[in-house]
Scaffold this motif. Structure first.
Motif, PDB file in Angstrom:
ATOM      1  N   MET A  24      83.810 -48.699 107.932  1.00 45.21           N
ATOM      2  CA  MET A  24      85.222 -48.771 107.578  1.00 45.21           C
ATOM      3  C   MET A  24      86.067 -48.145 108.686  1.00 45.21           C
ATOM      4  O   MET A  24      85.800 -47.025 109.113  1.00 45.21           O
ATOM      5  CB  MET A  24      85.471 -48.041 106.263  1.00 45.21           C
ATOM      6  N   ILE A  25      87.062 -48.878 109.159  1.00 42.40           N
ATOM      7  CA  ILE A  25      87.958 -48.375 110.198  1.00 42.40           C
ATOM      8  C   ILE A  25      89.151 -47.725 109.510  1.00 42.40           C
ATOM      9  O   ILE A  25      89.888 -48.377 108.767  1.00 42.40           O
ATOM     10  CB  ILE A  25      88.438 -49.522 111.112  1.00 42.40           C
ATOM     11  N   ARG A  26      89.348 -46.444 109.776  1.00 46.30           N
ATOM     12  CA  ARG A  26      90.424 -45.688 109.131  1.00 46.30           C
ATOM     13  C   ARG A  26      91.654 -45.673 110.041  1.00 46.30           C
ATOM     14  O   ARG A  26      91.562 -45.280 111.201  1.00 46.30           O
ATOM     15  CB  ARG A  26      89.950 -44.273 108.824  1.00 46.30           C
ATOM     16  N   VAL A  27      92.791 -46.091 109.477  1.00 46.48           N
ATOM     17  CA  VAL A  27      93.990 -46.328 110.278  1.00 46.48           C
ATOM     18  C   VAL A  27      95.138 -45.426 109.842  1.00 46.48           C
ATOM     19  O   VAL A  27      95.364 -45.221 108.646  1.00 46.48           O
ATOM     20  CB  VAL A  27      94.424 -47.811 110.181  1.00 46.48           C
ATOM     21  N   LEU A  28      95.852 -44.914 110.837  1.00 42.29           N
ATOM     22  CA  LEU A  28      97.092 -44.178 110.631  1.00 42.29           C
ATOM     23  C   LEU A  28      98.252 -45.055 111.096  1.00 42.29           C
ATOM     24  O   LEU A  28      98.200 -45.619 112.186  1.00 42.29           O
ATOM     25  CB  LEU A  28      97.067 -42.876 111.446  1.00 42.29           C
ATOM     26  N   LEU A  29      99.299 -45.185 110.272  1.00 42.08           N
ATOM     27  CA  LEU A  29     100.493 -45.945 110.621  1.00 42.08           C
ATOM     28  C   LEU A  29     101.648 -44.977 110.860  1.00 42.08           C
ATOM     29  O   LEU A  29     101.938 -44.138 110.012  1.00 42.08           O
ATOM     30  CB  LEU A  29     100.874 -46.904 109.491  1.00 42.08           C
ATOM     31  N   ALA A  30     102.312 -45.100 112.008  1.00 41.26           N
ATOM     32  CA  ALA A  30     103.455 -44.225 112.308  1.00 41.26           C
ATOM     33  C   ALA A  30     104.626 -45.064 112.788  1.00 41.26           C
ATOM     34  O   ALA A  30     104.565 -45.689 113.847  1.00 41.26           O
ATOM     35  CB  ALA A  30     103.073 -43.185 113.349  1.00 41.26           C
ATOM     36  N   ASP A  31     105.685 -45.079 112.000  1.00 38.17           N
ATOM     37  CA  ASP A  31     106.914 -45.813 112.330  1.00 38.17           C
ATOM     38  C   ASP A  31     108.023 -45.210 111.485  1.00 38.17           C
ATOM     39  O   ASP A  31     107.800 -44.856 110.324  1.00 38.17           O
ATOM     40  CB  ASP A  31     106.748 -47.309 112.016  1.00 38.17           C
ATOM     41  N   ASP A  32     109.216 -45.081 112.065  1.00 35.76           N
ATOM     42  CA  ASP A  32     110.289 -44.454 111.300  1.00 35.76           C
ATOM     43  C   ASP A  32     110.934 -45.393 110.292  1.00 35.76           C
ATOM     44  O   ASP A  32     111.802 -44.977 109.527  1.00 35.76           O
ATOM     45  CB  ASP A  32     111.360 -43.861 112.235  1.00 35.76           C
ATOM     46  N   HIS A  33     110.493 -46.650 110.270  1.00 32.95           N
ATOM     47  CA  HIS A  33     110.990 -47.604 109.281  1.00 32.95           C
ATOM     48  C   HIS A  33     109.921 -47.836 108.213  1.00 32.95           C
ATOM     49  O   HIS A  33     108.841 -48.371 108.502  1.00 32.95           O
ATOM     50  CB  HIS A  33     111.374 -48.930 109.938  1.00 32.95           C
ATOM     51  N   ALA A  34     110.223 -47.450 106.988  1.00 30.94           N
ATOM     52  CA  ALA A  34     109.254 -47.580 105.901  1.00 30.94           C
ATOM     53  C   ALA A  34     108.847 -49.027 105.673  1.00 30.94           C
ATOM     54  O   ALA A  34     107.691 -49.318 105.333  1.00 30.94           O
ATOM     55  CB  ALA A  34     109.838 -46.996 104.613  1.00 30.94           C
ATOM     56  N   LEU A  35     109.792 -49.944 105.877  1.00 32.16           N
ATOM     57  CA  LEU A  35     109.487 -51.359 105.666  1.00 32.16           C
ATOM     58  C   LEU A  35     108.432 -51.845 106.649  1.00 32.16           C
ATOM     59  O   LEU A  35     107.551 -52.642 106.296  1.00 32.16           O
ATOM     60  CB  LEU A  35     110.764 -52.194 105.808  1.00 32.16           C
ATOM     61  N   VAL A  36     108.502 -51.381 107.886  1.00 32.50           N
ATOM     62  CA  VAL A  36     107.503 -51.761 108.893  1.00 32.50           C
ATOM     63  C   VAL A  36     106.137 -51.209 108.501  1.00 32.50           C
ATOM     64  O   VAL A  36     105.124 -51.921 108.553  1.00 32.50           O
ATOM     65  CB  VAL A  36     107.913 -51.244 110.286  1.00 32.50           C
ATOM     66  N   ARG A  37     106.103 -49.957 108.096  1.00 34.56           N
ATOM     67  CA  ARG A  37     104.824 -49.365 107.683  1.00 34.56           C
ATOM     68  C   ARG A  37     104.235 -50.126 106.507  1.00 34.56           C
ATOM     69  O   ARG A  37     103.027 -50.397 106.477  1.00 34.56           O
ATOM     70  CB  ARG A  37     105.009 -47.888 107.313  1.00 34.56           C
ATOM     71  N   SER A  38     105.085 -50.489 105.553  1.00 38.66           N
ATOM     72  CA  SER A  38     104.602 -51.226 104.380  1.00 38.66           C
ATOM     73  C   SER A  38     104.050 -52.587 104.779  1.00 38.66           C
ATOM     74  O   SER A  38     103.017 -53.033 104.265  1.00 38.66           O
ATOM     75  CB  SER A  38     105.737 -51.404 103.368  1.00 38.66           C
ATOM     76  N   GLY A  39     104.748 -53.241 105.710  1.00 40.70           N
ATOM     77  CA  GLY A  39     104.287 -54.556 106.165  1.00 40.70           C
ATOM     78  C   GLY A  39     102.943 -54.472 106.861  1.00 40.70           C
ATOM     79  O   GLY A  39     102.039 -55.283 106.598  1.00 40.70           O
ATOM     80  N   PHE A  40     102.788 -53.494 107.741  1.00 41.22           N
ATOM     81  CA  PHE A  40     101.511 -53.320 108.427  1.00 41.22           C
ATOM     82  C   PHE A  40     100.407 -52.987 107.427  1.00 41.22           C
ATOM     83  O   PHE A  40      99.277 -53.483 107.545  1.00 41.22           O
ATOM     84  CB  PHE A  40     101.617 -52.205 109.469  1.00 41.22           C
ATOM     85  N   ALA A  41     100.731 -52.126 106.471  1.00 40.19           N
ATOM     86  CA  ALA A  41      99.738 -51.735 105.469  1.00 40.19           C
ATOM     87  C   ALA A  41      99.278 -52.935 104.654  1.00 40.19           C
ATOM     88  O   ALA A  41      98.082 -53.073 104.342  1.00 40.19           O
ATOM     89  CB  ALA A  41     100.312 -50.658 104.552  1.00 40.19           C
ATOM     90  N   MET A  42     100.210 -53.824 104.318  1.00 34.64           N
ATOM     91  CA  MET A  42      99.849 -55.025 103.556  1.00 34.64           C
ATOM     92  C   MET A  42      98.923 -55.924 104.357  1.00 34.64           C
ATOM     93  O   MET A  42      97.950 -56.480 103.829  1.00 34.64           O
ATOM     94  CB  MET A  42     101.115 -55.795 103.161  1.00 34.64           C
ATOM     95  N   VAL A  43      99.218 -56.085 105.649  1.00 28.00           N
ATOM     96  CA  VAL A  43      98.383 -56.925 106.510  1.00 28.00           C
ATOM     97  C   VAL A  43      96.971 -56.359 106.611  1.00 28.00           C
ATOM     98  O   VAL A  43      95.977 -57.086 106.510  1.00 28.00           O
ATOM     99  CB  VAL A  43      99.006 -57.045 107.922  1.00 28.00           C
ATOM    100  N   LEU A  44      96.870 -55.048 106.804  1.00 28.56           N
ATOM    101  CA  LEU A  44      95.570 -54.435 107.041  1.00 28.56           C
ATOM    102  C   LEU A  44      94.762 -54.215 105.771  1.00 28.56           C
ATOM    103  O   LEU A  44      93.531 -54.231 105.805  1.00 28.56           O
ATOM    104  CB  LEU A  44      95.761 -53.093 107.758  1.00 28.56           C
ATOM    105  N   SER A  45      95.440 -54.017 104.645  1.00 22.48           N
ATOM    106  CA  SER A  45      94.741 -53.655 103.402  1.00 22.48           C
ATOM    107  C   SER A  45      93.886 -54.778 102.847  1.00 22.48           C
ATOM    108  O   SER A  45      92.980 -54.519 102.044  1.00 22.48           O
ATOM    109  CB  SER A  45      95.750 -53.201 102.342  1.00 22.48           C
TER     110      SER A  45
END
Length: 224
Positions: free
Chosen positions: A1-22
């Motif tokens: 399992m690859i464990r990922v940290l997302l860092a962006d000051d826009h919550a919407l961007v973080r949510s979008g990346f999280a949806m793609v990766l999840s």
């Protein structure tokens, strides 16, 4: 399992990346941060394999956060930014980033970047590849004049001779920054066939990843 940290000051961007990766079975988003300092703290405090960092963040920018995260060996870093700026690109690589993507990249590119970097490889956006490779191949900054051509290297010439005609074509297109899918379309090949050619090129040239292979291509005079 690859464990990922997302860092962006826009919550919407973080949510979008999280949806793609999840949705990927082998990737888990284990932490998120809204600024660079929080990203560094999260990387140090948690088990993280890959950190996806924006450049422009409050408190601490993504370049400095990259330098601190990589410097302490907490995780590998991919910069994901809106801005296709050369200074961001080279500063990120100098800070130790293993990847550089633009936010307009396809979701599959984001997933590929996480997997590639976690596997010890480098991955650059096609828009960034050629300028980086030219600078690396010249062993100089982008603004420095190109050095005089070096004398032929017998070992390098033997490697060039070992490449098939098709591998020459594929390497030339890789050096132009094309992805495997784009090369497949250009040469009317299947993606799996292109992937095989790229793997053979990496093995023959002794390259760890595509970046090193294209550096070899430029030094050997094979780049387009």
């Amino acid at each position: 399992m690859i464990r990922v940290l997302l860092a962006d000051d826009h919550a919407l961007v973080r949510s979008g990346f999280a949806m793609v990766l999840s949705v990927e079975d082998d990737i888990e988003v284990v932490a998120q941060a809204a600024d660079g300092a929080a990203a560094v703290a999260a990387a140090r405090n948690g088990a993280v394999d890959v950190a996806l960092l924006d450049v422009q963040m409050p408190v601490m920018d993504g370049i400095e956060a990259t330098r601190r995260i990589v410097g302490t060996g907490c995780a590998k870093v991919v910069i994901v930014t809106t801005f296709d700026r050369e200074d961001y690109l080279f500063d990120a690589l100098a800070a130790g980033a293993s990847g550089f993507l633009l936010k307009n990249a396809d979701p599959d590119d984001l997933v590929e970047a996480v997997r590639a970097v976690a596997g010890g490889h480098a991955l650059l956006a096609p828009e960034a590849t050629l300028r980086v490779i030219r600078a690396l191949a010249a062993d100089a900054s982008p603004a420095a004049p190109e050095p005089a051509p070096a004398p032929p290297d017998p070992g390098q010439q033997r490697i060039v001779a070992s490449l098939t005609e098709r591998e020459h074509e594929v390497l030339r297109l890789v050096s132009e920054g094309l992805s495997n899918a784009e090369i497949a379309q250009r040469l009317f090949l299947g993606p799996a066939t292109v992937k095989t050619h790229v793997s053979n090129i990496l093995a023959k040239t002794g390259s760890r990843d595509r970046v090193q292979a294209v550096v070899f291509a430029h030094r050997a005079g094979l780049a387009g």
